[in-house]
Design an enzyme around this catalytic site. Structure first.
Site, PDB file in Angstrom:
ATOM      1  N   SER A  81       0.828  -1.189   0.000  1.00 27.64           N
ATOM      2  CA  SER A  81       0.000   0.000   0.000  1.00 27.64           C
ATOM      3  C   SER A  81       0.879   1.261   0.000  1.00 27.64           C
ATOM      4  CB  SER A  81      -0.943  -0.048   1.207  1.00 27.64           C
ATOM      5  OG  SER A  81      -1.919   0.945   1.145  1.00 27.64           O
ATOM      6  N   HIS A  91      -2.329  -1.991  -4.071  1.00 23.67           N
ATOM      7  CA  HIS A  91      -3.791  -2.050  -4.161  1.00 23.67           C
ATOM      8  C   HIS A  91      -4.330  -0.634  -4.144  1.00 23.67           C
ATOM      9  CE1 HIS A  91      -4.363  -2.316   0.543  1.00 23.67           C
ATOM     10  NE2 HIS A  91      -3.795  -1.193   0.155  1.00 23.67           N
TER      11      HIS A  91
END
EC number: 3.4.21.92
Length: 215
Positions: A108, A133
């Protein structure tokens, strides 16, 4: 400095380094000692506390020597987008080039900061795992509040996708597709994708990148 040696001050505490010189002894926690070598760490989540410390360290190292590289070691599951962007913007703002190195796991915002290093100086160790993501957010309150938060998440997703595309050389469409769900990669796959520039087996592999030797 004549010598230094590590000592653990207590179970679970940060090790302390004792330096001996003609002036006597001086103790540093290990992270402060490594900061003197222009090494900054992100270990754990990206949040207000970690971001404020890292931003302060980057600014301090710039004031110490604006022409010498900074090494940024990352082992982080990610966290707050806003706090991550504070670190990202500071990395781009300061004069010293910042190299990045993933040790263990970057996900992330941890991955986003890994890609934020100077091009050609973004690294991962061979067994590192890297995940990308899309940003997520929880919404509470009235329908109007939920709508406002949803718009902000969509804005952040578009903004981060564009920035990630610029850092990796991928198209925005590719980034949007590949971050739709958790996307885990090996270090070598991350290199192929453009998230890092090299996978380092040993420190000797940095021979082609002397900036990490120049401390």
């Amino acid at each position: 400095m004549h010598s230094s040696y590590p000592t653990i001050t207590g179970l679970g505490l940060v090790p302390t380094v004792i330096e001996q010189s003609g002036r006597g002894e001086r103790a540093y926690d290990i992270y402060s000692r490594l900061l003197r070598e222009r090494i900054v760490f992100l270990v754990g989540p990206v949040n207000e506390q970690s971001a404020s410390v890292i931003v302060a360290q980057l600014l301090f190292l710039e004031s110490e020597n604006p022409d010498k590289d900074i090494s940024f070691y990352i082992n982080s599951p990610g966290g707050s987008v806003y706090d991550g962007l504070a670190i990202y913007d500071t990395m781009q703002f300061i004069k010293p080039e910042v190299s990045t190195l993933c040790t263990g796991f970057a996900a992330s915002m941890g991955t986003f900061l890994l890609t934020a290093g100077q091009r050609g100086k973004r690294y991962a160790l061979p067994n590192a795992r890297i995940m990308i993501h899309q940003p997520s957010g929880g919404s509470q309150g009235t329908a109007a509040d939920v709508e406002i938060q949803a718009k902000e998440v969509l804005y952040l997703r578009e903004r981060l996708n564009a920035m990630m595309a610029e850092r990796t050389g991928r198209s925005i469409e590719e980034i949007a597709r590949d971050t739709d769900r958790d996307n885990f990669m090996s270090a070598h796959a991350a290199k192929t994708y453009g998230l890092v520039d090299e996978v380092l087996e040993t420190r000797a592999a940095l021979g082609a990148s002397p900036h990490l030797h120049d401390r």
